[in-house]
Each structure stands twice: as structure tokens, then as C-alpha cells.
Design a protein around this motif. Structure first.
Motif, PDB file in Angstrom:
ATOM      1  N   GLN A 112      13.445   9.579   0.409  1.00  0.00           N
ATOM      2  CA  GLN A 112      13.408   8.175   0.783  1.00  0.00           C
ATOM      3  C   GLN A 112      14.741   7.488   0.500  1.00  0.00           C
ATOM      4  N   LYS A 113      15.102   6.558   1.368  1.00  0.00           N
ATOM      5  CA  LYS A 113      16.331   5.789   1.150  1.00  0.00           C
ATOM      6  C   LYS A 113      16.185   4.828  -0.023  1.00  0.00           C
ATOM      7  N   SER A 114      14.962   4.377  -0.270  1.00  0.00           N
ATOM      8  CA  SER A 114      14.679   3.513  -1.411  1.00  0.00           C
ATOM      9  C   SER A 114      14.158   4.356  -2.573  1.00  0.00           C
ATOM     10  N   SER A 115      14.456   3.941  -3.791  1.00  0.00           N
ATOM     11  CA  SER A 115      13.958   4.638  -4.977  1.00  0.00           C
ATOM     12  C   SER A 115      12.658   4.022  -5.492  1.00  0.00           C
ATOM     13  N   ASP A 116      12.118   3.054  -4.753  1.00  0.00           N
ATOM     14  CA  ASP A 116      10.921   2.333  -5.201  1.00  0.00           C
ATOM     15  C   ASP A 116       9.657   3.091  -4.784  1.00  0.00           C
ATOM     16  N   ASN A 157      12.457   6.242   5.829  1.00  0.00           N
ATOM     17  CA  ASN A 157      12.527   4.781   5.837  1.00  0.00           C
ATOM     18  C   ASN A 157      11.241   4.098   5.355  1.00  0.00           C
ATOM     19  N   ALA A 208       8.673  -1.863   0.721  1.00  0.00           N
ATOM     20  CA  ALA A 208       9.264  -2.757  -0.283  1.00  0.00           C
ATOM     21  C   ALA A 208       9.667  -4.090   0.328  1.00  0.00           C
ATOM     22  N   GLN A 209       9.992  -4.078   1.616  1.00  0.00           N
ATOM     23  CA  GLN A 209      10.398  -5.309   2.306  1.00  0.00           C
ATOM     24  C   GLN A 209       9.198  -6.145   2.749  1.00  0.00           C
ATOM     25  N   THR A 262      11.413   2.002   1.944  1.00  0.00           N
ATOM     26  CA  THR A 262      12.219   0.793   2.161  1.00  0.00           C
ATOM     27  C   THR A 262      11.413  -0.259   2.901  1.00  0.00           C
TER      28      THR A 262
END
Length: 265
Positions: free
Chosen positions: A34-38, A110, A116-117, A113
Motif C-alpha cells: 500500500q502507498k499509505s502506511s495506515d 491505492n 484514509a481520505q 490511501t
């Protein structure tokens, strides 16, 4: 935060543990790309698949579930209960969203990410995605209703889930949402409750078609499948006829986004 739950069938129920382990290894790498670590990942299994991939976001929940009988309903029920075990185990993490991922599919980098948005959403179903025959140089595009064919298809706000208060013995484990076993039902069931999930606005998953991994329907013979759901067989025939129109070359862009690579080299 998004939590991915990967239920893995027991070794005794696997067509080939070696092949399943290779598929799982690829799925795990795809999920963690994933591009996000969340995000977090929990793998629910009797035995841990063979992999040398280690990631700080991954933890294993070891269970001792009985081997399901070799029929569709028992295998679906087994997967659902593994997902429920994972959902109960992550309660203390206070996740925003959860996404069950079959242990042979690949997902877009993606997804974390995007969730999270959109923290206040009820969730999403994967309406468009891809189908991939293991080893092929092509990939099929599924432009709508992807959630009807693949178990890796729902991203749901954790607060919407109906779960038992605590983990119970396997035979008594009830009181959870029926769509945790019947993935196409999530869209309609949640809409009826007044908490509709939306279509994910991009192709989110590659449904890997193989007979060694987690796909229960792929391991079911065509006669049994016809008796259970004739429409599914007819959809399969329609897909075969339409395949040339929906196929495209498997590009490097798709491979990178989904971490898709051949498991045999």
C-alpha cells in the motif's frame, strides 16, 4: 485505519499446500504494498503458510478450527468464521474499515490511501476489477458487478458489523452478518439498514482464478455448481463467449499496482 483480514484454509483442506503458500505469499506482498502506511494485516490460519516475507504490519491469529467437509456450504462457512475470528481479534485496534482478502487475490496499492481520505464513509464494494488466469500474459477486465464473483470485494466501516460479543467454540459461532459468508449480499443488506456502501471508484482487485487457492467455487465441479446455482454456470458460459472482448495485455502498470507476478518462474 484499514485492517485487511486474510483467512487461510487449513492445510488438510488445501488442494496443494505448496501452491497455496505461493499464492498466499504473493497476496501478502500485494496487500502490504500500500502507498499509505495506515493499515494493519491479520492472517487467520490453522497452520501458517510457507513464506519468508516479513512485514511489521502483519500478525498471525492461530486458530484450531476443524477441517470443513468438502462441500460448498461448509467451506464457505469455514471462511466466514475465520473472518469473524479476525474481526473479533482486532476490536482493540479501533479500526475505521475492514477488508477481507482471499489468500490468492491481489489488491490495488491505492486502497489504504483512499479509505484514509474518506473516514466517515459507510464503506465500498468493488464494482470493477480484473480476472486473471494463473500464468497468462493477458488479463480480463470486469467493468461492473465484480463483487458478485470474487470474495475480495467489500471494504466496510467496522462500526456497522454485527458480531458476537466474544469468540465462541467453532460449532457455536453465530450472530454475525450473513454477508461475511455470502459476499455479494453486503451491498443490499447494508442498504436495507440505511447504511449503504458505495462502489469503489477504481478497479480494486485482481481475482486470481486457480484451483489450489482460496476460491471455493473454482474447486467445485460444474454439475455441483449447476445444482447449487444454475445462473452462475450460465454467467460462466457468457464470460467465455465474451472473453475476447474483455481481455487485454497484462501491462507493467497493472503488475506494479497490484504486485502481480508469476508464482512459477
Amino acid at each position: 485505519m484499514l485492517v485487511f483480514i486474510i483467512p487461510v484454509k487449513s492445510k488438510a483442506a488445501a488442494t496443494s499446500w505448496t501452491e497455496l503458500s505461493k499464492l498466499f505469499d504473493r497476496t501478502l506482498r500485494s496487500v502490504c504494498n500500500q502507498k499509505s502506511s495506515d493499515f494493519e494485516v491479520i492472517v487467520v490460519c490453522n497452520e501458517r503458510p510457507e513464506t519468508n516475507f516479513i512485514h511489521p504490519k502483519v500478525r498471525y491469529l492461530d486458530v484450531n478450527f476443524p477441517v470443513p467437509k468438502p462441500n460448498y456450504n461448509d467451506r464457505v462457512d469455514d471462511r466466514a468464521k475465520r473472518v469473524v475470528a479476525g474481526l473479533l481479534a482486532i476490536k482493540n485496534l479501533n479500526p475505521d474499515f475492514v477488508m477481507p482478502v482471499d489468500a490468492d487475490d491481489c489488491i490495488s496499492q491505492n486502497i489504504a490511501t483512499f479509505t484514509a481520505q474518506n473516514p466517515t464513509s459507510y464503506g465500498w464494494y468493488v464494482n470493477s476489477g480484473y480476472e486473471y488466469e494463473e500464468g497468462s500474459k493477458k488479463i480480463s477486465v470486469r467493468r461492473k458487478d465484480f463483487h458478485k464473483i470474487c470474495g475480495t470485494c467489500n471494504i466496510i466501516n467496522y462500526q456497522l458489523l454485527r458480531l458476537p460479543e466474544k469468540m465462541m467454540p467453532y460449532a457455536n459461532l453465530t450472530g454475525y452478518d450473513r454477508f461475511l459468508g455470502g459476499h455479494p449480499l453486503a451491498k443490499g443488506d447494508l442498504a436495507e439498514r440505511g447504511t449503504p456502501i458505495e462502489p469503489l471508484p477504481f478497479p480494486g482487485v485482481i481475482f486470481v482464478r486457480d484451483r489450489a487457492g482460496e476460491s471455493v467455487s473454482m474447486q467445485e465441479n460444474i454439475l455441483a455448481k449447476f445444482r447449487r446455482n444454475p445462473k452462475e454456470v450460465l454467467r460462466g458460459l457468457k464470460k467465455t463467449c465474451m472473453a475476447p472482448l474483455n481481455e487485454q495485455i497484462l501491462t507493467e502498470v497493472i503488475k506494479k499496482e497490484f504486485s502481480l507476478y508469476p508464482i512459477h518462474s
